[in-house]
Design a protein around this motif. Structure first.
Motif, short mmCIF file in Angstrom:
data_model
loop_
_atom_site.label_atom_id
_atom_site.label_comp_id
_atom_site.label_asym_id
_atom_site.label_seq_id
_atom_site.Cartn_x
_atom_site.Cartn_y
_atom_site.Cartn_z
N GLN A 38 0.81 -1.21 0.00
CA GLN A 38 0.00 0.00 0.00
C GLN A 38 0.85 1.27 0.00
O GLN A 38 0.53 2.25 -0.68
CB GLN A 38 -0.93 -0.01 1.22
CG GLN A 38 -2.01 -1.07 1.17
CD GLN A 38 -2.98 -0.84 0.02
OE1 GLN A 38 -3.44 0.27 -0.21
NE2 GLN A 38 -3.28 -1.90 -0.71
N LYS A 41 2.23 1.90 -3.32
CA LYS A 41 1.18 2.38 -4.21
C LYS A 41 0.93 3.88 -4.04
O LYS A 41 0.67 4.59 -5.02
CB LYS A 41 -0.11 1.59 -3.93
CG LYS A 41 -1.33 2.08 -4.68
CD LYS A 41 -2.56 1.28 -4.29
CE LYS A 41 -3.82 1.82 -4.94
NZ LYS A 41 -5.03 1.06 -4.50
N HIS A 42 1.03 4.38 -2.80
CA HIS A 42 0.64 5.76 -2.51
C HIS A 42 1.81 6.74 -2.48
O HIS A 42 1.59 7.94 -2.64
CB HIS A 42 -0.09 5.84 -1.17
CG HIS A 42 -1.47 5.24 -1.18
ND1 HIS A 42 -1.70 3.93 -0.82
CD2 HIS A 42 -2.67 5.76 -1.51
CE1 HIS A 42 -2.99 3.67 -0.93
NE2 HIS A 42 -3.61 4.76 -1.34
N LYS A 43 3.02 6.28 -2.25
CA LYS A 43 4.11 7.22 -1.95
C LYS A 43 4.50 8.08 -3.14
O LYS A 43 5.12 9.14 -2.96
CB LYS A 43 5.32 6.48 -1.40
CG LYS A 43 6.13 5.72 -2.44
CD LYS A 43 7.41 5.19 -1.81
CE LYS A 43 8.32 4.56 -2.84
NZ LYS A 43 9.59 4.13 -2.23
N GLN A 89 2.19 9.20 -5.41
CA GLN A 89 1.01 9.89 -5.92
C GLN A 89 1.14 11.40 -5.68
O GLN A 89 1.98 11.86 -4.91
CB GLN A 89 -0.26 9.34 -5.28
CG GLN A 89 -0.56 7.90 -5.70
CD GLN A 89 -1.93 7.44 -5.27
OE1 GLN A 89 -2.71 8.21 -4.72
NE2 GLN A 89 -2.23 6.16 -5.52
N HIS A 105 -0.13 11.73 5.85
CA HIS A 105 -0.60 11.49 4.49
C HIS A 105 -0.71 10.01 4.14
O HIS A 105 -1.73 9.58 3.59
CB HIS A 105 0.33 12.19 3.49
CG HIS A 105 0.37 13.68 3.66
ND1 HIS A 105 -0.62 14.51 3.20
CD2 HIS A 105 1.29 14.48 4.26
CE1 HIS A 105 -0.33 15.76 3.50
NE2 HIS A 105 0.83 15.78 4.14
N LEU A 106 0.33 9.24 4.43
CA LEU A 106 0.30 7.83 4.03
C LEU A 106 -0.53 6.98 4.99
O LEU A 106 -1.36 6.18 4.56
CB LEU A 106 1.73 7.28 3.95
CG LEU A 106 2.59 7.83 2.82
CD1 LEU A 106 4.00 7.26 2.89
CD2 LEU A 106 1.96 7.51 1.47
N ASN A 110 -4.36 6.97 4.72
CA ASN A 110 -4.86 6.36 3.49
C ASN A 110 -4.78 4.84 3.50
O ASN A 110 -5.44 4.19 2.69
CB ASN A 110 -4.07 6.90 2.29
CG ASN A 110 -4.53 8.28 1.87
OD1 ASN A 110 -5.51 8.43 1.16
ND2 ASN A 110 -3.82 9.30 2.34
#
Length: 339
Positions: free
Chosen positions: A222, A225-227, A229, A249-250, A253
């Protein structure tokens, strides 16, 4: 057609004007992520019923031993192996104190001159099964929740650090995970329990020594996947520190994924504790847990099935309820499931 138009009310073709201040008004109330998730989980009847069952079992685990007039640790040999008997059930044909003796159904309470009631019967040492069942449930839940909490903390930190910093740090940390993942979990648990004295601490350590690996791999995926964006890149451009990016932030989410995975970890820990206690590697008598109670009942299943029946029902309800609630949370917290 013309006749039908004449029959319409006079105001049917008046021009409709809309106030510009209300032209783009959102009719649906604004909801936060968690409010929206709660509204969706309320539609899942299985999850709601499972939640109610779990609450009742947890409450009974703490209140149940005080409801019974008998102490679950007191041994009364003259009251050994009594079947369940509840006030007012004597004429209903069940939980009436009758049991099989010598191939015949007899009133064991009358035969042994017992004038008290044991709601779930007694074991081979005359201990009250009602009190022992809820004491054992309390211990099993404690082990499961502590083990799941430790798994969550270690897994989130390990997986998050590995994915966020990446590069050589990620390579080294993932090689450690692969080595631990390649070792059979049961072998590690048995070795740990043999080294440590059997007990609650030993079981918790044994369960968590490799239990965090699944959580760490999910969190790592995860974070990867997000870092990269846009919202993370924007925060980094504005000068946010690594700790702030991770915490502000991470982590929010991926919090839903963490909760869902933890909900599936708890029943696994409950079952693993019961399994270890059942094969004699977990808690040792006279300590009570669902595993030890099932082990005691297994030995007397032909003559005193109630000793096995009640802890098996509680264990099954816990496993089913946690899994159904986990499924409901997964549907509610997954943005792709939104209407």
């Amino acid at each position: 057609m013309t006749q039908n138009l004449k029959n319409l009310p006079s105001g049917s073709f008046d021009r409709v004007t809309v106030d510009s201040s209300h032209a783009e008004k959102i009719a649906k109330p604004s909801l936060s992520f968690w409010q929206d998730a709660w509204l969706r989980i309320r539609k899942n009847k299985a999850a709601i019923v499972s939640m109610i069952i779990l609450v009742l079992i947890v409450v009974m685990a703490f209140v149940g031993p005080y409801l019974s007039p008998h102490d679950g640790e007191v041994q009364t040999i003259t009251h050994a192996n009594l079947p369940p008997k509840v006030q007012g059930f004597e004429n209903l044909g069940f939980m009436d104190g009758f049991g099989i003796l010598g191939g015949k159904e007899v009133d064991l309470y009358e035969m042994k001159n017992v004038d008290v009631y044991y709601w779930f019967g007694t074991d081979g040492l005359g201990r009250d099964m009602f009190s022992r069942l809820w004491q054992g449930t309390q211990i099993s839940l404690f082990i499961a929740f502590v083990a799941a909490l430790i798994d969550m903390v270690i897994g989130v930190i390990y997986g998050g650090v590995s994915a966020y910093y990446g590069g050589r740090v990620d390579d080294i940390m993932q090689r450690v995970v692969e080595i631990l993942y390649g070792i059979p979990n049961l072998v590690v648990v048995i070795l740990m329990i043999l080294v440590l004295d059997p007990g609650i601490t030993a079981i918790i350590i044994a369960i968590t020594i490799t239990g965090w690996i699944g959580m760490s791999r999910i969190v790592r995926g995860q974070v990867l996947k997000h870092k990269n964006q846009e919202f993370v890149l924007a925060a980094r451009t504005l000068g946010a520190s690594n700790n702030r990016i991770i915490i502000k932030h991470l982590l929010p989410n991926i919090l839903g994924i963490i909760i869902i995975n933890t909900m599936f970890t708890i029943p696994g820990a409950i079952f693993f504790e019961a399994f270890l206690s059942f094969i004699g590697l977990g808690l040792q008598p006279p300590a009570a847990s669902l595993g030890t109670l099932i082990n005691d009942g297994y030995k007397l299943i032909q003559f005193q099935p109630h000793i096995l029946l009640f802890p098996s029902i509680v264990l099954s309800l816990l496993m089913i309820a946690f899994n159904l609630l986990g499924d409901g949370l997964r549907d509610a917290l997954d943005p792709k499931m939104k209407d």
